[in-house]
Write a protein that holds these residues in place. Structure first.
Motif, PDB file in Angstrom:
ATOM      1  N   PHE A 122      -1.215  -2.598  28.281  1.00 17.15           N
ATOM      2  CA  PHE A 122      -1.164  -1.615  29.353  1.00 17.15           C
ATOM      3  C   PHE A 122      -1.420  -0.187  28.893  1.00 17.15           C
ATOM      4  N   SER A 123      -1.034   0.118  27.657  1.00 15.62           N
ATOM      5  CA  SER A 123      -1.066   1.529  27.284  1.00 15.62           C
ATOM      6  C   SER A 123      -2.487   2.067  27.154  1.00 15.62           C
ATOM      7  N   ASN A 124      -3.412   1.166  26.725  1.00 16.88           N
ATOM      8  CA  ASN A 124      -4.825   1.519  26.758  1.00 16.88           C
ATOM      9  C   ASN A 124      -5.193   2.857  26.137  1.00 16.88           C
ATOM     10  N   ILE A 125      -4.541   3.179  25.049  1.00 22.69           N
ATOM     11  CA  ILE A 125      -4.868   4.425  24.359  1.00 22.69           C
ATOM     12  C   ILE A 125      -6.182   4.213  23.622  1.00 22.69           C
ATOM     13  N   GLU A 126      -7.210   4.928  24.052  1.00 25.59           N
ATOM     14  CA  GLU A 126      -8.549   4.582  23.586  1.00 25.59           C
ATOM     15  C   GLU A 126      -8.796   4.857  22.110  1.00 25.59           C
ATOM     16  N   ARG A 127      -7.988   5.738  21.541  1.00 25.02           N
ATOM     17  CA  ARG A 127      -8.246   6.012  20.126  1.00 25.02           C
ATOM     18  C   ARG A 127      -7.871   4.821  19.248  1.00 25.02           C
ATOM     19  N   PHE A 128      -7.116   3.885  19.800  1.00 24.23           N
ATOM     20  CA  PHE A 128      -6.854   2.655  19.051  1.00 24.23           C
ATOM     21  C   PHE A 128      -7.803   1.567  19.524  1.00 24.23           C
ATOM     22  N   PHE A 129      -8.468   0.983  18.558  1.00 27.94           N
ATOM     23  CA  PHE A 129      -9.451  -0.043  18.861  1.00 27.94           C
ATOM     24  C   PHE A 129      -8.761  -1.310  19.359  1.00 27.94           C
ATOM     25  N   ILE A 130      -7.621  -1.606  18.735  1.00 24.94           N
ATOM     26  CA  ILE A 130      -6.830  -2.784  19.119  1.00 24.94           C
ATOM     27  C   ILE A 130      -5.404  -2.329  19.392  1.00 24.94           C
ATOM     28  N   GLY A 131      -4.768  -2.896  20.400  1.00 20.55           N
ATOM     29  CA  GLY A 131      -3.385  -2.542  20.728  1.00 20.55           C
ATOM     30  C   GLY A 131      -2.450  -2.772  19.552  1.00 20.55           C
ATOM     31  N   SER A 132      -1.345  -2.064  19.568  1.00 16.41           N
ATOM     32  CA  SER A 132      -0.464  -2.102  18.396  1.00 16.41           C
ATOM     33  C   SER A 132       0.259  -3.438  18.240  1.00 16.41           C
ATOM     34  N   VAL A 133       0.562  -4.101  19.362  1.00 18.51           N
ATOM     35  CA  VAL A 133       1.211  -5.413  19.255  1.00 18.51           C
ATOM     36  C   VAL A 133       0.225  -6.394  18.619  1.00 18.51           C
ATOM     37  N   THR A 134      -1.004  -6.365  19.108  1.00 18.51           N
ATOM     38  CA  THR A 134      -2.039  -7.249  18.554  1.00 18.51           C
ATOM     39  C   THR A 134      -2.279  -6.954  17.066  1.00 18.51           C
ATOM     40  N   GLN A 135      -2.367  -5.673  16.723  1.00 17.54           N
ATOM     41  CA  GLN A 135      -2.549  -5.302  15.312  1.00 17.54           C
ATOM     42  C   GLN A 135      -1.460  -5.899  14.430  1.00 17.54           C
ATOM     43  N   ARG A 136      -0.232  -5.761  14.897  1.00  7.99           N
ATOM     44  CA  ARG A 136       0.899  -6.227  14.082  1.00  7.99           C
ATOM     45  C   ARG A 136       0.974  -7.739  13.999  1.00  7.99           C
ATOM     46  N   VAL A 137       0.587  -8.406  15.089  1.00  5.25           N
ATOM     47  CA  VAL A 137       0.584  -9.873  15.054  1.00  5.25           C
ATOM     48  C   VAL A 137      -0.498 -10.370  14.089  1.00  5.25           C
ATOM     49  N   ILE A 138      -1.679  -9.752  14.167  1.00  3.02           N
ATOM     50  CA  ILE A 138      -2.755 -10.139  13.237  1.00  3.02           C
ATOM     51  C   ILE A 138      -2.294  -9.938  11.790  1.00  3.02           C
ATOM     52  N   ALA A 139      -1.663  -8.792  11.547  1.00  5.41           N
ATOM     53  CA  ALA A 139      -1.241  -8.467  10.186  1.00  5.41           C
ATOM     54  C   ALA A 139      -0.176  -9.424   9.659  1.00  5.41           C
ATOM     55  N   GLY A 140       0.700  -9.897  10.533  1.00  8.34           N
ATOM     56  CA  GLY A 140       1.847 -10.667  10.050  1.00  8.34           C
ATOM     57  C   GLY A 140       1.759 -12.165  10.261  1.00  8.34           C
ATOM     58  N   SER A 141       0.737 -12.615  10.941  1.00  7.40           N
ATOM     59  CA  SER A 141       0.701 -14.036  11.309  1.00  7.40           C
ATOM     60  C   SER A 141       0.244 -14.927  10.161  1.00  7.40           C
ATOM     61  N   THR A 142       0.854 -16.100  10.075  1.00  6.87           N
ATOM     62  CA  THR A 142       0.419 -17.075   9.080  1.00  6.87           C
ATOM     63  C   THR A 142      -0.592 -18.053   9.691  1.00  6.87           C
ATOM     64  N   CYS A 143      -0.690 -18.064  11.019  1.00  2.00           N
ATOM     65  CA  CYS A 143      -1.704 -18.915  11.643  1.00  2.00           C
ATOM     66  C   CYS A 143      -2.844 -18.043  12.184  1.00  2.00           C
ATOM     67  N   PRO A 144      -3.995 -18.632  12.480  1.00  2.00           N
ATOM     68  CA  PRO A 144      -5.109 -17.851  13.008  1.00  2.00           C
ATOM     69  C   PRO A 144      -4.759 -17.184  14.339  1.00  2.00           C
ATOM     70  N   VAL A 145      -5.354 -16.011  14.565  1.00  2.00           N
ATOM     71  CA  VAL A 145      -5.135 -15.267  15.815  1.00  2.00           C
ATOM     72  C   VAL A 145      -6.489 -15.055  16.491  1.00  2.00           C
ATOM     73  N   LEU A 146      -6.595 -15.506  17.717  1.00  2.00           N
ATOM     74  CA  LEU A 146      -7.816 -15.293  18.495  1.00  2.00           C
ATOM     75  C   LEU A 146      -7.562 -14.159  19.484  1.00  2.00           C
ATOM     76  N   VAL A 147      -8.397 -13.124  19.409  1.00  2.44           N
ATOM     77  CA  VAL A 147      -8.199 -11.936  20.243  1.00  2.44           C
ATOM     78  C   VAL A 147      -9.246 -11.898  21.355  1.00  2.44           C
ATOM     79  N   VAL A 148      -8.752 -11.795  22.574  1.00  2.00           N
ATOM     80  CA  VAL A 148      -9.623 -11.905  23.752  1.00  2.00           C
ATOM     81  C   VAL A 148      -9.738 -10.550  24.449  1.00  2.00           C
ATOM     82  N   ASN A 149     -10.960 -10.174  24.774  1.00  2.00           N
ATOM     83  CA  ASN A 149     -11.183  -8.927  25.515  1.00  2.00           C
ATOM     84  C   ASN A 149     -10.951  -9.108  27.007  1.00  2.00           C
ATOM     85  N   GLU A 150     -10.758  -8.013  27.668  1.00  2.00           N
ATOM     86  CA  GLU A 150     -10.543  -8.008  29.105  1.00  2.00           C
ATOM     87  C   GLU A 150     -11.712  -8.617  29.866  1.00  2.00           C
TER      88      GLU A 150
END
Ligand SMILES: Nc1ncnc2c1ncn2[C@@H]1O[C@H](COP(=O)(O)OP(=O)(O)O)[C@@H](O)[C@H]1O
Ligand SMILES: [Mg+2]
Length: 150
Positions: A122-150
């Motif tokens: 929701f925050s949609n801050i354009e200076r971030f390419f990827i949302g912060s929750v998604t960034q952190r999940v990608i960084a910390g996940s042990t399984c693959p993460v598939l990221v889907v655009n709007e």
């Protein structure tokens, strides 16, 4: 059976992620679990308002949390209802906590094979390419993460 975890915040991108997860589930025979995390405000957030507001906040915390969890559950129900998930085993959970932490915890503890989530929320801050929750999940996940655009 293989399992997909889908974090939902109600945003358009998370709905797209849900649709993608269901189509993958149908194609490859996965189960799908939807997770929504209610972000609970911490005490210190109210510290600047002084002791009175903090005391009131603590007194109302339980009530507030209950209300937020109910709203989140309704949101999640609505999104799941709009999916064509026939023949797919679907589960859902609403948790209170810090979103990326809860998502990573569930993914790890319940041995998910893949996480499918939105690029933006929701925050949609354009200076971030990827949302912060998604960034952190990608960084910390042990399984693959598939990221889907709007
Ligand atoms: N509270 C949450 N509970 C579950 N999933 C979430 C939550 N917040 C974000 N997500 C997931 O992360 C994706 C990106 O959101 P986010 O990283 O918060 O981006 P933004 O910074 O634009 O809000 C969403 O599409 C959703 O899949
Ligand atoms: Mg967000």
């Amino acid at each position: 059976m293989k399992k997909i975890l889908v974090p939902i915040d109600g945003s358009k991108a998370s709905q797209k992620a849900a649709e993608k997860a269901i189509s993958l589930a149908k194609e490859f025979g996965y189960e799908v679990k939807f997770i929504s995390v209610v972000n609970v405000p911490t005490d210190d957030k109210y510290a600047i308002f002084g002791v009175n507001v903090q005391t009131a906040f603590n007194a109302n915390r339980k009530e507030m949390l209950k209300e937020l969890m109910e709203k989140e559950t309704k949101m999640l129900n609505r999104i799941i209802k709009n999916l064509d998930a026939s023949d797919v085993k679907v589960e859902q959970v609403v948790i209170a906590g810090i979103p990326y932490e809860e998502i990573l915890k569930v993914a790890k503890e319940e041995n998910f094979d893949i996480i499918v989530m939105g690029r933006r929320g929701f925050s949609n801050i354009e200076r971030f390419f990827i949302g912060s929750v998604t960034q952190r999940v990608i960084a910390g996940s042990t399984c693959p993460v598939l990221v889907v655009n709007e």
